[in-house]
Write a protein that holds these residues in place. Structure first.
Motif, PDB file in Angstrom:
ATOM      1  N   ASN A  60       0.838  -1.199   0.000  1.00 48.48           N
ATOM      2  CA  ASN A  60       0.000   0.000   0.000  1.00 48.48           C
ATOM      3  C   ASN A  60       0.877   1.255   0.000  1.00 48.48           C
ATOM      4  O   ASN A  60       0.610   2.214  -0.733  1.00 48.48           O
ATOM      5  CB  ASN A  60      -0.917   0.003   1.223  1.00 48.48           C
ATOM      6  N   SER A  81      -9.395  -5.941  -9.589  1.00 55.49           N
ATOM      7  CA  SER A  81      -9.877  -6.364  -8.274  1.00 55.49           C
ATOM      8  C   SER A  81      -9.172  -5.521  -7.231  1.00 55.49           C
ATOM      9  O   SER A  81      -8.089  -4.979  -7.476  1.00 55.49           O
ATOM     10  CB  SER A  81      -9.603  -7.847  -8.037  1.00 55.49           C
ATOM     11  N   VAL A  82      -9.785  -5.410  -6.056  1.00 58.78           N
ATOM     12  CA  VAL A  82      -9.181  -4.639  -4.973  1.00 58.78           C
ATOM     13  C   VAL A  82      -8.799  -5.529  -3.796  1.00 58.78           C
ATOM     14  O   VAL A  82      -8.110  -5.076  -2.880  1.00 58.78           O
ATOM     15  CB  VAL A  82     -10.122  -3.506  -4.491  1.00 58.78           C
ATOM     16  N   SER A  83      -9.227  -6.781  -3.821  1.00 58.32           N
ATOM     17  CA  SER A  83      -8.947  -7.705  -2.724  1.00 58.32           C
ATOM     18  C   SER A  83      -8.978  -9.134  -3.266  1.00 58.32           C
ATOM     19  O   SER A  83      -9.738  -9.420  -4.202  1.00 58.32           O
ATOM     20  CB  SER A  83     -10.003  -7.527  -1.618  1.00 58.32           C
ATOM     21  N   PRO A  84      -8.187 -10.053  -2.726  1.00 56.17           N
ATOM     22  CA  PRO A  84      -7.213  -9.892  -1.638  1.00 56.17           C
ATOM     23  C   PRO A  84      -5.945  -9.166  -2.070  1.00 56.17           C
ATOM     24  O   PRO A  84      -5.155  -8.760  -1.233  1.00 56.17           O
ATOM     25  CB  PRO A  84      -6.909 -11.322  -1.226  1.00 56.17           C
ATOM     26  N   HIS A  85      -5.753  -9.024  -3.396  1.00 58.43           N
ATOM     27  CA  HIS A  85      -4.602  -8.277  -3.897  1.00 58.43           C
ATOM     28  C   HIS A  85      -5.087  -7.293  -4.953  1.00 58.43           C
ATOM     29  O   HIS A  85      -5.849  -7.667  -5.860  1.00 58.43           O
ATOM     30  CB  HIS A  85      -3.560  -9.217  -4.519  1.00 58.43           C
ATOM     31  N   TYR A  86      -4.661  -6.064  -4.829  1.00 59.10           N
ATOM     32  CA  TYR A  86      -5.014  -5.056  -5.816  1.00 59.10           C
ATOM     33  C   TYR A  86      -4.437  -5.466  -7.171  1.00 59.10           C
ATOM     34  O   TYR A  86      -3.244  -5.757  -7.301  1.00 59.10           O
ATOM     35  CB  TYR A  86      -4.445  -3.711  -5.375  1.00 59.10           C
ATOM     36  N   TYR A 147       0.739  -7.801  -4.989  1.00 55.56           N
ATOM     37  CA  TYR A 147       0.547  -8.726  -3.882  1.00 55.56           C
ATOM     38  C   TYR A 147       0.735  -8.014  -2.545  1.00 55.56           C
ATOM     39  O   TYR A 147       1.728  -7.312  -2.328  1.00 55.56           O
ATOM     40  CB  TYR A 147       1.520  -9.907  -3.985  1.00 55.56           C
ATOM     41  N   ASP A 150      -4.259  -4.646  -0.292  1.00 47.12           N
ATOM     42  CA  ASP A 150      -5.700  -4.892  -0.185  1.00 47.12           C
ATOM     43  C   ASP A 150      -6.381  -3.539  -0.045  1.00 47.12           C
ATOM     44  O   ASP A 150      -6.232  -2.852   0.965  1.00 47.12           O
ATOM     45  CB  ASP A 150      -5.995  -5.775   1.025  1.00 47.12           C
ATOM     46  N   SER A 152      -9.747  -2.870  -0.309  1.00 45.86           N
ATOM     47  CA  SER A 152     -11.190  -3.022  -0.168  1.00 45.86           C
ATOM     48  C   SER A 152     -11.692  -2.192   1.018  1.00 45.86           C
ATOM     49  O   SER A 152     -10.947  -1.894   1.956  1.00 45.86           O
ATOM     50  CB  SER A 152     -11.554  -4.495   0.058  1.00 45.86           C
ATOM     51  N   ALA A 155      -9.953   0.483   3.638  1.00 42.57           N
ATOM     52  CA  ALA A 155      -8.570   0.634   3.191  1.00 42.57           C
ATOM     53  C   ALA A 155      -8.484   1.576   1.992  1.00 42.57           C
ATOM     54  O   ALA A 155      -7.555   2.370   1.884  1.00 42.57           O
ATOM     55  CB  ALA A 155      -7.965  -0.717   2.855  1.00 42.57           C
TER      56      ALA A 155
END
Length: 231
Positions: A60, A81-86, A147, A150, A152, A155
């Motif tokens: 982050n 996607s924003v979770s579990p990895h952006y 990796y 996150d 989501s 956050a």
């Protein structure tokens, strides 16, 4: 004059073409090493700023402390996607656009092979960036998996708040970035290709000055005389 993404891209492309034409695979390896050096130096500067601010050296923070902003709107990216990895998809890239315009893509795509993973490595060696495809290698988008990032729920709101608070204080203009690239390239080529480095550098400089003018080259050379490990 204002330096843009195109100047940065063009400088790399001209150096890559000159090195590979002059020294073949040795030239390619030297450019790869120079690109790794450049990326790791940038990443370390980002880390120094994060540590200065008391931030964790996590993914982050890596995304927060980037040193440039696309003020021209040359890059088009969207989250997958924003979770579990952006995870992001970049469908248009200012660097690729410049390389295609100047006929340099075949040489300059080396940049995409090495720069991003080394930016992350320079920031924190424990972090991992997944690169599932890049435009310059023929993919329809650059597919990056950040990796550990996150973004989501809360956050994402916290990330946006911190980014707004930072403003542009951690960013550097493209004269700075082009000069840093020039310094990393010339230093590495002189070490790795001693038999032809002067000729390679002169050719790349001539090409750059021919495209953007002698004043642009002089500005880069002058700005390159600084400590790129300092913040």
């Amino acid at each position: 004059m204002e330096f843009l993404i195109e100047h940065h891209a063009a400088l790399y492309g001209y150096f890559a073409r000159a090195a590979i034409v002059a020294a073949g695979e040795e030239g390619r390896r030297a450019m790869a090493e120079a690109t790794c050096l450049y990326g790791q130096q940038r990443g370390r500067r980002m880390a120094l700023r994060a540590v200065r601010d008391g931030a964790q050296l996590d993914m982050n923070s890596y995304l927060l402390y980037g040193e440039w902003a696309d003020k021209e709107g040359k890059n088009i990216s969207q989250p997958l996607s924003v979770s579990p990895h952006y995870t992001t998809a970049t469908t248009h890239c200012g660097w690729c656009e410049a390389w295609e315009k100047l006929g340099l893509l075949e040489y300059a795509k080396l940049y995409c092979q090495y720069v991003d993973e080394n930016l992350v490595r320079g920031f924190a060696p424990a972090l991992h960036l997944g690169i599932e495809g890049v435009l310059s290698a023929g993919a329809d988008h650059c597919h990056f998996v950040w990796y550990g990032a996150d973004l989501s729920g809360e956050a994402m709101a916290d990330f946006a708040r911190r980014k707004t608070q930072m403003g542009e204080q951690n960013q550097r203009d493209f004269l700075y970035h082009t000069a840093h690239l020039y310094r990393a390239l010339t230093d590495t080529l002189r070490t790795q290709l001693p038999q032809c480095a002067d000729s390679v550098i002169a050719t790349a400089e001539q090409d750059f000055a021919g495209q953007y003018g002698p004043a642009a080259l002089a500005a880069v050379q002058t700005a390159a005389i600084q400590d790129f490990s300092a913040i």
